[in-house]
Design an enzyme around this catalytic site. Structure first.
Site, short mmCIF file in Angstrom:
data_model
loop_
_atom_site.label_atom_id
_atom_site.label_comp_id
_atom_site.label_asym_id
_atom_site.label_seq_id
_atom_site.Cartn_x
_atom_site.Cartn_y
_atom_site.Cartn_z
N GLU A 231 39.86 -12.25 23.85
CA GLU A 231 38.88 -13.18 23.29
C GLU A 231 38.41 -14.03 24.45
OE1 GLU A 231 36.98 -16.05 22.61
OE2 GLU A 231 38.67 -17.07 21.68
N CYS A 265 35.11 -21.93 21.79
CA CYS A 265 34.47 -20.63 22.02
C CYS A 265 33.36 -20.37 21.02
CB CYS A 265 35.52 -19.51 21.93
SG CYS A 265 36.83 -19.62 23.16
#
Length: 463
Positions: A231, A265
């Site tokens: 990720e 994010c």
């Protein structure tokens, strides 16, 4: 690599932790492997007790844990408490659901000569988790809760600026009753991380972090033929169509870009607004950002925290300067700012054109890029004009239209009428340079298991 607690609100270094020795690394891997040999055969019911206990401890001591989050990475205390509760919810989710998620699957074979076939899901072994600082508990919980529930064991290399949060997670799992060695926090150097990943007993890697770190460690995992999940950040689009409820949409935009000081994010980093409502959106968004309040993250009145470090603030300033040098217009919102700490006033970037490096970058802090587009089709095109593919959102009063647009966005997650969110019972992950693999729910728990076929065939079956 120095592991140290530095309070972002004061820039005061509070505590330094020594790097692990090679002997400590070896001992930890021995312990993790030995723990796996017994933990993999422990019943789901017994594993669930540990997960539920971890959730209970976090909730019972929520202020204590949350203060540690605020101390080390500077987030507003209310957001720290929300993160601690989210982490507890993840542990509880797997306490309740792990066994059901990994139930053997009977296969509908074509004919009886193929036998009675099923797929069972068995743990792989020791996993290495490399996690970032922006959500010090949540990032760890979302990997260890499913993987420990599946029967794997985990060694953790956390970010160097949250060493006390890392140690707190280690202590939490011991207190919750996890066997010795099944989860361990380490303070390794970069070279030692490679050494851990190269050990034959380590069967997989889960990483959340930068593209650079992800590319390097994914390459090492690939060379060793080990499964990994990545990720690696994002530049989420926040699409505003002409029929959106503008007042509510603006409130979500301000929140979506500035929670955790924009260090998320899945923060709403690129606001793509159709021409018909662009001017009004920009006006109201500017007014909404101007209402934020910088200050002590422990003060309930504070709504915009400092960044995680002074270096983060300095790097973000250089990034904005680069965007302006390439033709963008930058508007700094003149919030009152404390004299000390890693604070960064919000910036709105407009007129960001093709060729500007900002078009391909992730701004990890309170910097908003706002784009004017002609219509829905151009909004979709611009949303997909990114190297990233993590999350995104679409705002419209027509939910069916929102779903149609969402289906055309090339990301791992899209929300209609809400910024990208994180919950215990929703999957998380992306595509493109945002990485690969999924965490949470059944997708996450099945990332690091052996999906083994077991087929019982009549010995007299024909060839």
């Amino acid at each position: 690599m120095a592991y140290a607690t530095t309070n972002p609100f004061t820039n005061e270094q509070i505590k330094v932790f020594p790097n692990a020795t090679d002997a400590e690394i070896d001992t930890a891997l021995d312990s993790a492997h030995n723990a796996f040999l017994s933990w993999r055969t422990t019943s789901f019911a017994e594993r669930a007790k540990v997960m539920q206990k971890a959730a209970d401890i976090l909730r019972a001591n929520i202020d204590e844990y949350s203060k540690l989050l605020t101390l080390e990475m500077g987030k507003v205390f209310g957001e720290s408490k929300a993160e601690t509760e989210l982490s507890a919810a993840i542990f509880e989710y797997y306490a309740k659901n792990a066994e059901k998620l990994l139930v053997p699957e009977e296969l509908p074979v074509a004919n009886k000569d193929e036998g009675r076939a099923k797929v069972i899901h068995q743990p792989l072994g020791v996993l290495l988790a490399v996690e970032p600082w922006n959500f010090p508990f949540y990032q760890v919980a979302r990997i260890i809760a499913p993987q420990l529930s599946a029967g794997n064991t985990v060694v953790l290399k956390h970010a160097s600026n949250v060493p006390q949060c890392a140690a707190a997670m280690d202590k939490l799992m011991i207190e919750a009753g996890l066997p010795k060695g099944a989860f361990q926090n380490l303070y390794p150097t970069h070279d030692q991380v490679s050494r851990i990943l190269g050990d034959h007993r380590v069967r997989g890697l889960a990483l959340t972090g930068s593209e650079g770190a992800g590319a390097r460690l994914a390459a090492e995992a690939g060379k060793a033929l080990k499964k990994c999940t990545m990720e690696l950040g994002g530049a989420d689009a926040f699409i505003v169509l002409e029929d959106a409820d503008l007042e509510k949409t603006v409130k979500w935009a301000v929140f979506g870009r500035h929670w955790n000081a924009g260090q998320v994010c899945v923060s709403s980093k690129r606001m793509i607004v159709v021409d018909a409502v662009y001017d009004q959106f920009l006006k109201q968004y500017r007014e909404g950002v101007a209402k934020l309040k910088m200050g002590d993250p422990m003060d309930p009145a504070t709504t915009l925290a400092p960044l995680s470090s002074q270096k983060a603030a300095d790097d973000l300033k250089k990034q904005v300067e680069g965007a302006v040098a390439a033709g963008a217009k930058a508007e700094e919102i003149p919030l009152e700012m404390p004299n000390a700490g890693a604070f960064f006033r919000p910036v709105i970037l407009t007129d960001v054109k093709d060729g500007n490096p900002a078009m391909r970058e992730e701004f990890f802090g309170p910097v908003s890029m706002i784009f004017r587009v002609k219509d829905e089709a151009e909004a979709i095109r611009m949303a997909n004009d990114s190297p990233y593919g993590l999350g995104g959102s679409v705002f419209t009063k027509d939910e069916a239209r929102g779903v149609r647009v969402a289906e055309q966005i090339e990301t791992g997650m899209v929300f209609v009428n809400h910024p990208t969110m994180v919950k215990a019972d929703l999957p998380f992950g992306g595509v493109l340079r945002s990485g690969f693999g999924r965490e949470l729910i059944g997708l996450g728990i099945k990332e690091f298991v052996n999906h083994k076929l077991v087929d019982v065939v009549d010995i007299d079956a024909p060839f």
